[in-house]
Write a protein that holds these residues in place. Structure first.
Motif, PDB file in Angstrom:
ATOM      1  N   ARG A   1       0.842  -1.210   0.000  1.00  0.00           N
ATOM      2  CA  ARG A   1       0.000   0.000   0.000  1.00  0.00           C
ATOM      3  C   ARG A   1       0.876   1.258   0.000  1.00  0.00           C
ATOM      4  NH1 ARG A   1      -2.974  -2.665   5.038  1.00  0.00           N
ATOM      5  NH2 ARG A   1      -4.239  -4.168   3.932  1.00  0.00           N
ATOM      6  N   ALA A   2       2.008   1.168   0.713  1.00  0.00           N
ATOM      7  CA  ALA A   2       2.878   2.345   0.829  1.00  0.00           C
ATOM      8  C   ALA A   2       3.508   2.733  -0.505  1.00  0.00           C
ATOM      9  CB  ALA A   2       3.969   2.083   1.864  1.00  0.00           C
ATOM     10  N   SER A   3       3.496   1.811  -1.462  1.00  0.00           N
ATOM     11  CA  SER A   3       4.119   2.152  -2.748  1.00  0.00           C
ATOM     12  C   SER A   3       3.143   2.875  -3.676  1.00  0.00           C
ATOM     13  CB  SER A   3       4.644   0.885  -3.430  1.00  0.00           C
ATOM     14  OG  SER A   3       3.552   0.068  -3.782  1.00  0.00           O
ATOM     15  N   LEU A   4       1.861   2.960  -3.255  1.00  0.00           N
ATOM     16  CA  LEU A   4       0.880   3.656  -4.102  1.00  0.00           C
ATOM     17  C   LEU A   4       0.953   5.168  -3.885  1.00  0.00           C
ATOM     18  CD1 LEU A   4      -2.205   1.339  -3.521  1.00  0.00           C
ATOM     19  CD2 LEU A   4      -0.712   1.394  -5.510  1.00  0.00           C
ATOM     20  N   PHE A   5       0.580   5.908  -4.890  1.00  0.00           N
ATOM     21  CA  PHE A   5       0.569   7.378  -4.838  1.00  0.00           C
ATOM     22  C   PHE A   5       1.921   7.926  -4.373  1.00  0.00           C
ATOM     23  CE2 PHE A   5      -3.978   6.481  -4.825  1.00  0.00           C
ATOM     24  CZ  PHE A   5      -4.392   7.338  -5.822  1.00  0.00           C
ATOM     25  N   LYS A   6       2.964   7.401  -4.984  1.00  0.00           N
ATOM     26  CA  LYS A   6       4.319   7.888  -4.732  1.00  0.00           C
ATOM     27  C   LYS A   6       4.920   8.259  -6.084  1.00  0.00           C
ATOM     28  CE  LYS A   6       4.493   7.266  -0.311  1.00  0.00           C
ATOM     29  NZ  LYS A   6       4.708   6.051   0.427  1.00  0.00           N
ATOM     30  N   ALA A   7       6.201   8.606  -6.087  1.00  0.00           N
ATOM     31  CA  ALA A   7       6.877   8.839  -7.360  1.00  0.00           C
ATOM     32  C   ALA A   7       6.852   7.523  -8.145  1.00  0.00           C
ATOM     33  CB  ALA A   7       8.302   9.271  -7.088  1.00  0.00           C
ATOM     34  N   GLY A   8       6.899   7.625  -9.468  1.00  0.00           N
ATOM     35  CA  GLY A   8       6.765   6.444 -10.309  1.00  0.00           C
ATOM     36  C   GLY A   8       7.795   5.365 -10.022  1.00  0.00           C
ATOM     37  N   TRP A   9       8.982   5.762  -9.567  1.00  0.00           N
ATOM     38  CA  TRP A   9      10.066   4.787  -9.359  1.00  0.00           C
ATOM     39  C   TRP A   9      10.040   4.156  -7.966  1.00  0.00           C
ATOM     40  CZ3 TRP A   9      12.547   7.162  -5.404  1.00  0.00           C
ATOM     41  CH2 TRP A   9      12.445   8.562  -5.361  1.00  0.00           C
ATOM     42  N   VAL A  10       9.077   4.534  -7.127  1.00  0.00           N
ATOM     43  CA  VAL A  10       8.975   3.921  -5.797  1.00  0.00           C
ATOM     44  C   VAL A  10       8.160   2.635  -5.911  1.00  0.00           C
ATOM     45  CG1 VAL A  10       8.119   4.187  -3.437  1.00  0.00           C
ATOM     46  CG2 VAL A  10       9.124   6.139  -4.620  1.00  0.00           C
ATOM     47  N   SER A  11       8.764   1.524  -5.501  1.00  0.00           N
ATOM     48  CA  SER A  11       8.080   0.235  -5.623  1.00  0.00           C
ATOM     49  C   SER A  11       8.104  -0.475  -4.275  1.00  0.00           C
ATOM     50  CB  SER A  11       8.805  -0.624  -6.656  1.00  0.00           C
ATOM     51  OG  SER A  11      10.134  -0.848  -6.201  1.00  0.00           O
ATOM     52  N   THR A  12       7.312  -1.537  -4.171  1.00  0.00           N
ATOM     53  CA  THR A  12       7.283  -2.300  -2.913  1.00  0.00           C
ATOM     54  C   THR A  12       8.671  -2.877  -2.577  1.00  0.00           C
ATOM     55  OG1 THR A  12       5.003  -2.826  -3.453  1.00  0.00           O
ATOM     56  CG2 THR A  12       6.001  -4.063  -1.655  1.00  0.00           C
ATOM     57  N   PRO A  13       9.378  -3.504  -3.546  1.00  0.00           N
ATOM     58  CA  PRO A  13      10.718  -4.021  -3.197  1.00  0.00           C
ATOM     59  C   PRO A  13      11.656  -2.930  -2.676  1.00  0.00           C
ATOM     60  CG  PRO A  13      10.008  -4.911  -5.298  1.00  0.00           C
ATOM     61  CD  PRO A  13       8.994  -3.886  -4.912  1.00  0.00           C
ATOM     62  N   LEU A  14      11.567  -1.737  -3.277  1.00  0.00           N
ATOM     63  CA  LEU A  14      12.429  -0.642  -2.811  1.00  0.00           C
ATOM     64  C   LEU A  14      12.132  -0.320  -1.341  1.00  0.00           C
ATOM     65  CD1 LEU A  14      14.460   1.682  -3.320  1.00  0.00           C
ATOM     66  CD2 LEU A  14      12.535   3.076  -4.083  1.00  0.00           C
ATOM     67  N   LEU A  15      10.858  -0.326  -0.979  1.00  0.00           N
ATOM     68  CA  LEU A  15      10.503  -0.008   0.410  1.00  0.00           C
ATOM     69  C   LEU A  15      10.971  -1.113   1.363  1.00  0.00           C
ATOM     70  CD1 LEU A  15       6.965   1.582  -0.102  1.00  0.00           C
ATOM     71  CD2 LEU A  15       9.153   2.732   0.238  1.00  0.00           C
ATOM     72  N   TRP A  16      10.921  -2.365   0.890  1.00  0.00           N
ATOM     73  CA  TRP A  16      11.467  -3.464   1.708  1.00  0.00           C
ATOM     74  C   TRP A  16      12.959  -3.238   1.967  1.00  0.00           C
ATOM     75  CZ3 TRP A  16       9.404  -6.910   4.737  1.00  0.00           C
ATOM     76  CH2 TRP A  16       8.117  -7.392   4.502  1.00  0.00           C
ATOM     77  N   VAL A  17      13.658  -2.897   0.894  1.00  0.00           N
ATOM     78  CA  VAL A  17      15.115  -2.677   1.021  1.00  0.00           C
ATOM     79  C   VAL A  17      15.389  -1.535   2.007  1.00  0.00           C
ATOM     80  CG1 VAL A  17      17.168  -1.897  -0.233  1.00  0.00           C
ATOM     81  CG2 VAL A  17      15.661  -3.600  -1.254  1.00  0.00           C
ATOM     82  N   LEU A  18      14.604  -0.461   1.875  1.00  0.00           N
ATOM     83  CA  LEU A  18      14.819   0.697   2.746  1.00  0.00           C
ATOM     84  C   LEU A  18      14.573   0.358   4.213  1.00  0.00           C
ATOM     85  CD1 LEU A  18      13.329   3.897   1.103  1.00  0.00           C
ATOM     86  CD2 LEU A  18      15.628   3.559   1.985  1.00  0.00           C
ATOM     87  N   LEU A  19      13.491  -0.383   4.452  1.00  0.00           N
ATOM     88  CA  LEU A  19      13.155  -0.733   5.836  1.00  0.00           C
ATOM     89  C   LEU A  19      14.240  -1.632   6.434  1.00  0.00           C
ATOM     90  CD1 LEU A  19      10.857   0.019   7.684  1.00  0.00           C
ATOM     91  CD2 LEU A  19       9.743  -2.141   7.135  1.00  0.00           C
ATOM     92  N   ALA A  20      14.698  -2.584   5.630  1.00  0.00           N
ATOM     93  CA  ALA A  20      15.774  -3.460   6.109  1.00  0.00           C
ATOM     94  C   ALA A  20      17.040  -2.651   6.342  1.00  0.00           C
ATOM     95  CB  ALA A  20      16.031  -4.564   5.092  1.00  0.00           C
ATOM     96  N   ALA A  21      17.288  -1.687   5.455  1.00  0.00           N
ATOM     97  CA  ALA A  21      18.492  -0.863   5.592  1.00  0.00           C
ATOM     98  C   ALA A  21      18.429  -0.036   6.870  1.00  0.00           C
ATOM     99  CB  ALA A  21      18.650   0.044   4.381  1.00  0.00           C
ATOM    100  N   VAL A  22      17.244   0.454   7.209  1.00  0.00           N
ATOM    101  CA  VAL A  22      17.125   1.225   8.451  1.00  0.00           C
ATOM    102  C   VAL A  22      17.344   0.307   9.654  1.00  0.00           C
ATOM    103  CG1 VAL A  22      15.519   2.513   9.923  1.00  0.00           C
ATOM    104  CG2 VAL A  22      15.665   3.034   7.502  1.00  0.00           C
ATOM    105  N   ALA A  23      16.733  -0.876   9.619  1.00  0.00           N
ATOM    106  CA  ALA A  23      16.843  -1.784  10.765  1.00  0.00           C
ATOM    107  C   ALA A  23      18.278  -2.267  10.961  1.00  0.00           C
ATOM    108  CB  ALA A  23      15.899  -2.965  10.581  1.00  0.00           C
TER     109      ALA A  23
END
Lengths: 462, 187
Positions: free
Chosen positions: B135-157
């Motif tokens: 859901r977080a990948s909707l209504f974002k910039a075109g290049w924001v995808s679900t896998p990217l958000l997974w990577v980011l969350l893992a990178a923060v953790a």
């Protein structure tokens, strides 16, 4: 650049990118108005102004209005019970629709701001101008993250001036400042607050550098050092002007700037430093005059201002005029919860026990930092304290004005965040004698970042 | 310093993960909230519909907000159309809020009835994470995808503690180098 700072800035950048991409569009206080301001500059080449059209039609472009409507922003902001849109169908519909990006430019809540920050984000807007309105918004957010790096670097430099070239302490100060979740949240959004945070951090560093103490017994050396501070003072004044070009609240830096210049001129004259009692009396006199001026210019009878200030910090007394615009515990709500974590449009908060625990930790930090902070040269301490006091006074005066004239409250915890570099320095001072605690501080910061992001994800996407 | 950092950060990750595991809820989605205004009055046997509901398809149950006891049936007729039928013998009043309206203008516009859609089973926030990031990948910039958000969350953790540990190591090394060079000068 020292390796420790480089790694620390990498961490700050990583957190910033995560915040920029996870927070839904415009779910940051006033981000919709700030984006509309920047779009007006980019598309219409002028600042927003009241052109006679109703604000509802004129303050944003149709393109922005459409995205706000379809993404569910309009229905969900400030309302915890409503989520933004999760519908792929709605997103597809929005992507197919076309609307003008050049019909905004009218009355906008941010129009009183000078254009400094908005000019800063224009390159990002133009770089993504071939894409959707959200392509532009998110690139502007990422561009804004660079200001978080300036913020953290400023805190590193300030700690260097206060405690010497002690890399572990500088790292703690920079990490606390740059990874404070509210700082990440704001610097990863389209808001002039991001620039104010960065510029104020530089200001604190330059003020401390300009006043770096000369040996007390060497007046000539002090005078010589004061004379050599020209470039630093010029940079300090440039940063002050830069901050004023971003937000009027930066006027809080003016008394501090005047103090720095005054002290350096005094030292340059070769006269011995005045006694502490003289300086204290002078400040007490100035504060009394300032308070009298405030009472004179504040709207409403003086009693009303005093009553407001009392009720902000203390329980209401019998016979006082109740200030209904304030929440139940204003100081706690604004200065504690508002600075420690109030995301979205301030409605996304942790459970109360988290704030109590963090506030208790803050008290411990202050107690542990006190011996080190007491050793700071008085001139430097005053230079750092003046913007804090001026900011607080300005916020209260403005809020009183709002309550009397418009019947609504004004202050928010985020307005105190420019003081974060001082918090970073205080935490660094607290670990001076307990070096192992520095690791705990850094670990807690990682946890706090993760918990804050989890809170935001839960709010908007669960 | 680094050991303390890793231990604290690891404990923090465990605490956040545990909190996400223990926090259980029905995934839900609402429209027309908050139910603060009278949206419509339904006579016995009457039906009212909303055609602007973008509830994700996996939500099958819906509830509405009447002012008092009422016998109402809520039917999702299509992906965007939700109807409420008054099966009772008395008039029912539905509460809601104006659509697409910021909070400060709620009082000025006509309301539409509020509805909340929920999934059948309660699940932990941790179990819902894949859906949340989708859901977080909707209504974002075109290049924001679900896998990217997974990577980011893992990178923060994991990445934040790692980067700060590198910073701590460099700062300690620089500090000990400075100390040893000053002791050489002293000697």
């Amino acid at each position: 650049m020292p390796a420790a700072l480089r790694w620390c800035l990498s961490a700050v950048a990583l957190a910033g990118v995560a915040w920029a991409l996870i927070v839904p569009a415009w779910q940051v206080p006033d981000e919709d108005a700030h984006f509309a301001y920047a779009q007006t500059l980019a598309e219409l080449h002028h600042r927003p102004f009241d052109d006679g059209r109703p604000a509802e039609q004129a303050e944003k472009s149709s393109e922005q209005d459409l995205a706000e409507q379809e993404s569910g922003f309009l229905e969900s902001y400030q309302r915890l019970e409503v989520d933004p849109s999760w519908s792929e169908a709605a997103e597809a519909r929005w992507l197919e629709a076309r609307a003008s990006r050049r019909d905004g430019g009218g009355a906008n809540p941010a129009r009183a701001n000078p254009p400094g920050y908005y000019l800063f984000v224009l390159p990002a807007y133009w770089a993504a101008s071939g894409g959707t309105v959200l392509d532009r918004l998110y690139l502007m957010r990422l561009w804004s993250v660079t200001l978080a790096l300036v913020l953290a670097a400023g805190a590193w430099l300030l700690a260097g001036e206060l405690f010497g070239r002690d890399r572990p302490l500088q790292l703690v100060a920079a990490a606390v400042t740059g990874l404070w979740p509210m700082a990440s949240f704001l610097t990863a959004a389209v808001t002039p607050d991001a620039a104010i945070l960065a510029l104020t951090a530089l200001w604190f560093w330059l003020a401390a550098r300009a006043l770096r103490a000369a040996p007390r017994d060497a007046l000539a050396a002090a005078a010589g050092a004061a004379a050599r501070r020209g470039p630093t003072v010029a940079a300090l004044l440039a940063v002050t002007l830069g901050a004023l070009a971003v937000k009027p609240a930066a006027a809080a830096l003016l008394p501090g700037a005047a103090w720095v210049v005054g002290v350096l001129l005094w030292r340059r004259s070769g006269r011995p430093a005045p006694r502490l009692r003289t300086v204290t009396l002078a400040f007490a006199g100035l504060a009394a005059v300032a308070f009298a001026v405030v009472l004179a210019i504040a709207p409403g009878p003086p009693r009303q201002l005093v009553s407001y200030l009392w009720q902000f910090y203390l329980p209401e007394l019998p016979g006082m005029q109740h200030v209904e615009q304030l929440p139940a515990w204003p100081a706690w709500d604004r200065w504690v919860e508002g600075t420690l974590g109030a995301f979205g449009w301030l409605e996304v908060r942790f459970p109360l026990w988290v704030y109590v625990a963090l506030a208790a930790l803050g008290v411990l930090v202050l107690v542990a930092a006190a011996p080190t902070l007491r050793r700071l040269p008085a001139a430097v301490a005053v230079a750092l304290a003046l913007p804090a006091l001026a900011l607080l006074a300005g916020l209260h005066l403005t809020e009183h004005w709002f309550i009397v004239d418009e019947g609504k409250a004004f202050t928010q915890g985020r307005y105190l965040l420019p003081l974060l570099p001082l918090t970073g320095a205080a935490v660094a001072a607290a670990v001076t004698r307990h070096r192992a605690a520095a690791g705990v501080v850094l670990g807690l910061l990682c946890t706090w970042q993760l918990a804050s992001l989890a809170l935001v994800i839960g709010r908007f996407y669960a | 310093m680094r050991r303390a950092l890793f231990v604290t950060a690891a404990l923090g990750i465990v605490v956040v993960a545990l909190a996400a595991l223990l926090s259980r809820s029905n995934p839900g989605f609402s429209v027309g909230m908050p139910p603060v205004k009278v949206a419509t009055t339904l006579e016995p046997g009457a039906t009212v519909c909303r055609d602007d509901v973008d509830a994700p398809v996996e939500f099958q149950r819906a509830r509405v907000y009447p002012t008092g006891p009422a016998s109402l049936t809520v039917v999702r007729e299509s992906a965007r159309r939700v109807c409420v039928h008054n099966d009772g013998t008395t008039r029912a009043t539905l509460l809601g809020a104006p659509p697409d309206t910021p909070p400060d203008l709620l009082g000025e516009r006509p309301a539409q009835f509020a509805a909340t859609f929920t999934a059948g089973e309660r699940s932990s926030a941790l179990a819902q994470l894949p859906d949340m990031l989708a859901r977080a990948s909707l209504f974002k910039a075109g290049w924001v995808s679900t896998p990217l958000l997974w990577v980011l969350l893992a990178a923060v953790a994991l990445g934040l503690p790692a980067l700060l540990a590198k910073a701590a190591y460099s700062s300690e090394r620089s500090s000990s180098r400075a100390a040893s060079s000053s002791s050489v000068r002293d000697s």
